[in-house]
Design a protein around this motif. Structure first.
Motif, PDB file in Angstrom:
ATOM      1  N   HIS A 276      37.416   5.672   3.448  1.00  0.00           N
ATOM      2  CA  HIS A 276      36.567   4.555   3.033  1.00  0.00           C
ATOM      3  C   HIS A 276      37.274   3.201   3.073  1.00  0.00           C
ATOM      4  N   ARG A 277      38.594   3.211   3.099  1.00  0.00           N
ATOM      5  CA  ARG A 277      39.368   1.958   3.099  1.00  0.00           C
ATOM      6  C   ARG A 277      40.527   2.132   4.065  1.00  0.00           C
ATOM      7  N   VAL A 278      40.461   1.437   5.188  1.00  0.00           N
ATOM      8  CA  VAL A 278      41.479   1.587   6.230  1.00  0.00           C
ATOM      9  C   VAL A 278      41.902   0.195   6.681  1.00  0.00           C
ATOM     10  N   ILE A 279      43.094  -0.195   6.288  1.00  0.00           N
ATOM     11  CA  ILE A 279      43.580  -1.549   6.555  1.00  0.00           C
ATOM     12  C   ILE A 279      44.653  -1.489   7.638  1.00  0.00           C
TER      13      ILE A 279
ATOM     14  N   ILE B  54      42.515   6.436  13.218  1.00  0.00           N
ATOM     15  CA  ILE B  54      41.444   6.358  12.221  1.00  0.00           C
ATOM     16  C   ILE B  54      40.803   4.968  12.286  1.00  0.00           C
ATOM     17  N   LYS B  55      39.479   4.942  12.271  1.00  0.00           N
ATOM     18  CA  LYS B  55      38.719   3.686  12.378  1.00  0.00           C
ATOM     19  C   LYS B  55      39.010   2.775  11.193  1.00  0.00           C
ATOM     20  N   ARG B  56      39.280   1.493  11.479  1.00  0.00           N
ATOM     21  CA  ARG B  56      39.663   0.509  10.463  1.00  0.00           C
ATOM     22  C   ARG B  56      38.444  -0.152   9.827  1.00  0.00           C
ATOM     23  N   GLY B  57      38.668  -0.675   8.601  1.00  0.00           N
ATOM     24  CA  GLY B  57      37.659  -1.458   7.910  1.00  0.00           C
ATOM     25  C   GLY B  57      37.788  -1.338   6.403  1.00  0.00           C
ATOM     26  N   GLU B  58      37.251  -2.328   5.710  1.00  0.00           N
ATOM     27  CA  GLU B  58      37.253  -2.312   4.241  1.00  0.00           C
ATOM     28  C   GLU B  58      35.987  -3.013   3.740  1.00  0.00           C
TER      29      GLU B  58
END
Length: 167
Positions: A60-63, A145-149
């Motif tokens: 859920h949180r990938v920086i 792993i796909k990034r995003g926050e």
């Protein structure tokens, strides 16, 4: 038969009990657990893995350049398991690329089921979060792993299992 040792057989069985297989969309990640650093956290991860808790849970949180966080069944970063929170088991083990740490709220004794995998070194985390393992192979799959926050259409854990159970 000279020189054969059966010690390595029992040693590898113990190693499998403290090894996780994290299956991602791009392949298997092998994780060495560190019960010498964080016995309660290692036991929690193994307990939840054996219950199938992590299977299908999103990152859920990938920086980018920092870490990938997972372990929340709600996918929001606010959830955890039904088990009680854990007391911190901080150590001198540094947060380096491939280190696994337990996520927590502001309270140091609030880790439950969420954890993160470091993409790069993060020395500012040293002594602030519990280190419970490290990636020993498959880091190239973690890097994909796909990034995003928050992450839009996030990647999921396909399966997380204790290696001793995969036999």
């Amino acid at each position: 038969m000279l020189g054969l040792s059966f010690v390595s057989v029992s040693a590898s069985a113990a190693d499998l009990e403290n090894t996780l297989y994290l299956d991602l969309k791009d392949g298997r990640v092998t994780i060495e657990l560190r019960p010498d650093l964080a016995p309660a956290h290692v036991e929690r991860i193994k307990t939840l893995a054996r219950q199938g808790f992590y299977d299908g849970i999103v990152f859920h949180r990938v920086i980018d350049g920092f870490m990938a966080q997972t372990g929340d069944p709600t996918g929001t970063g606010m959830g955890g398991s039904d088990l009680p929170d854990l007391k911190a088991e901080f150590s001198r083990e540094p947060f380096k690329r491939g280190t696994l740490g337990m996520a927590r709220a502001a309270n140091p004794n609030s880790a439950n089921s969420q954890f993160f995998i470091m993409f790069n070194d993060g020395d500012w985390l040293n002594g602030q979060y519990t280190v419970f393992g490290r990636v020993v192979s498959g880091m190239e799959h973690v890097d994909k792993i796909k990034r995003g926050e928050p992450v839009q259409n996030p990647d999921k854990i396909v399966s997380l299992m204790v290696a001793a159970d995969a036999q």
